[in-house]
Design an enzyme around this catalytic site. Sequence first.
Site, PDB file in Angstrom:
ATOM      1  N   LYS A  43      51.348  -1.911 -91.050  1.00 32.62           N
ATOM      2  CA  LYS A  43      50.619  -0.916 -91.852  1.00 32.62           C
ATOM      3  C   LYS A  43      49.315  -0.589 -91.120  1.00 32.62           C
ATOM      4  O   LYS A  43      48.713  -1.459 -90.486  1.00 32.62           O
ATOM      5  CB  LYS A  43      50.329  -1.508 -93.245  1.00 32.62           C
ATOM      6  CG  LYS A  43      49.369  -0.688 -94.110  1.00 32.62           C
ATOM      7  CD  LYS A  43      49.975   0.611 -94.570  1.00 32.62           C
ATOM      8  CE  LYS A  43      48.973   1.479 -95.330  1.00 32.62           C
ATOM      9  NZ  LYS A  43      49.452   2.854 -95.514  1.00 32.62           N
ATOM     10  N   CYS A 127      46.045  10.092 -91.110  1.00 37.98           N
ATOM     11  CA  CYS A 127      46.238   9.720 -92.520  1.00 37.98           C
ATOM     12  C   CYS A 127      45.845  10.893 -93.413  1.00 37.98           C
ATOM     13  O   CYS A 127      44.715  11.377 -93.348  1.00 37.98           O
ATOM     14  CB  CYS A 127      45.414   8.498 -92.904  1.00 37.98           C
ATOM     15  SG  CYS A 127      45.592   8.156 -94.668  1.00 37.98           S
TER      16      CYS A 127
HETATM   17  O1  RRO Z   1      48.008   4.883 -96.545  1.00 34.42           O
HETATM   18  C1  RRO Z   1      48.326   6.077 -96.677  1.00 34.42           C
HETATM   19  O2  RRO Z   1      48.045   6.749 -97.687  1.00 34.42           O
HETATM   20  C2  RRO Z   1      49.054   6.787 -95.627  1.00 34.42           C
HETATM   21  C3  RRO Z   1      48.736   6.698 -94.285  1.00 34.42           C
HETATM   22 BR1  RRO Z   1      47.419   5.547 -93.638  1.00 34.42          BR
HETATM   23  C4  RRO Z   1      49.419   7.506 -93.349  1.00 34.42           C
HETATM   24  O3  RRO Z   1      49.167   7.508 -92.131  1.00 34.42           O
HETATM   25  N1  RRO Z   1      50.378   8.347 -93.823  1.00 34.42           N
HETATM   26  C5  RRO Z   1      50.693   8.407 -95.115  1.00 34.42           C
HETATM   27  O4  RRO Z   1      51.593   9.195 -95.496  1.00 34.42           O
HETATM   28  N2  RRO Z   1      50.024   7.621 -96.016  1.00 34.42           N
END
Ligand code: RRO
Length: 311
Positions: A43, A127
């Site tokens: 993650k 993100c």
């Molecule tokens: O954690 C998120 O809300 C998230 C991330 Br870091 C990302 O790179 N892509 C996404 O769809 N959600």
Amino acid sequence: MLSGFVGDIKLDFCVYNASGVHCTSEQELLDLLNSEAGGLVSKSSTFEPRIGNPHPRYFSDPKNKISINSTGLANYGYGYYLDLSSKLNTKPYFVSVATLTELELEIIINKINDTPDIAGIEFNFSCPNLIGKTQLGYDLTATDKLLDFVSKRCKKMFGLKLPPYFEPLQIEILANIIKKYPLVKFLVCINSLGNGLLINNNDSTCIYPKDGLGGIGGASLKPFGLSNVRELHKHLPEMSIVGCGGVFTGQDVYDYFLCGASAVQIGTCLHEEGLQCFERIKQELIQILNQKNIKKLVDIRGGLKVISQKY
Ligand code: RRO
């Protein structure tokens, strides 16, 4: 037959998880290690742990192969993912890092430089769900500046997770920026389609944060993932590109390779089907290659034919 590569790292099987899916806790990462996935990526991690956005923040509609998330970068902090590296080193293990400030980033990079057992760093430039912030990858001046900062400090192989681009000219400009930084060894294309909206049958949004806006995943991403991989491969033929977006079947993996990918990540499909998707997709790919008499998947890389003009 089904090997792939990410920068200078070889994957025995070219398919693994997309960052964010089944890779936040130690148990989830160990599950990936013990699955058929060819590698694993954590993650996206930050300097401090984050609880992320309020729930409900994930929704999926498997019938229509679509998902929406606004996780908000919930993670246990970068140290957690570095400490796990010695337990995860029997497969290529990539750590995803989401950049919030340069000061924090410098500390994270120095620590990663000193951590063995990490195959590479996937810097998340895309993100879509940070409240009050835009996606870094859409600001090409800021992207250039951060790449300069990272290149001067990072001693591990690294790559960038990019947002979907919708203009070929923008991809060309981005490719010219990336050419200035030869230490960028791989690109992951594409992150979710930012700020979509799904509505449920109670006339309400499916998720809570940002009045229901979130990153869309699933089958609708594939055409954009393919075009982004294809365009970047044209401009950066030596770069290894990891296809991501709308991969559910062996045919989807095959199509990404045709466009120039050298490995592929699975997001929504892994979330919905679970870890067994890797074995199923592997069997589907073997069948496709046998039918077409292709010895190695990498041999078709970038071999997409453009339909010839008829008149
Ligand atoms: O954690 C998120 O809300 C998230 C991330 Br870091 C990302 O790179 N892509 C996404 O769809 N959600």
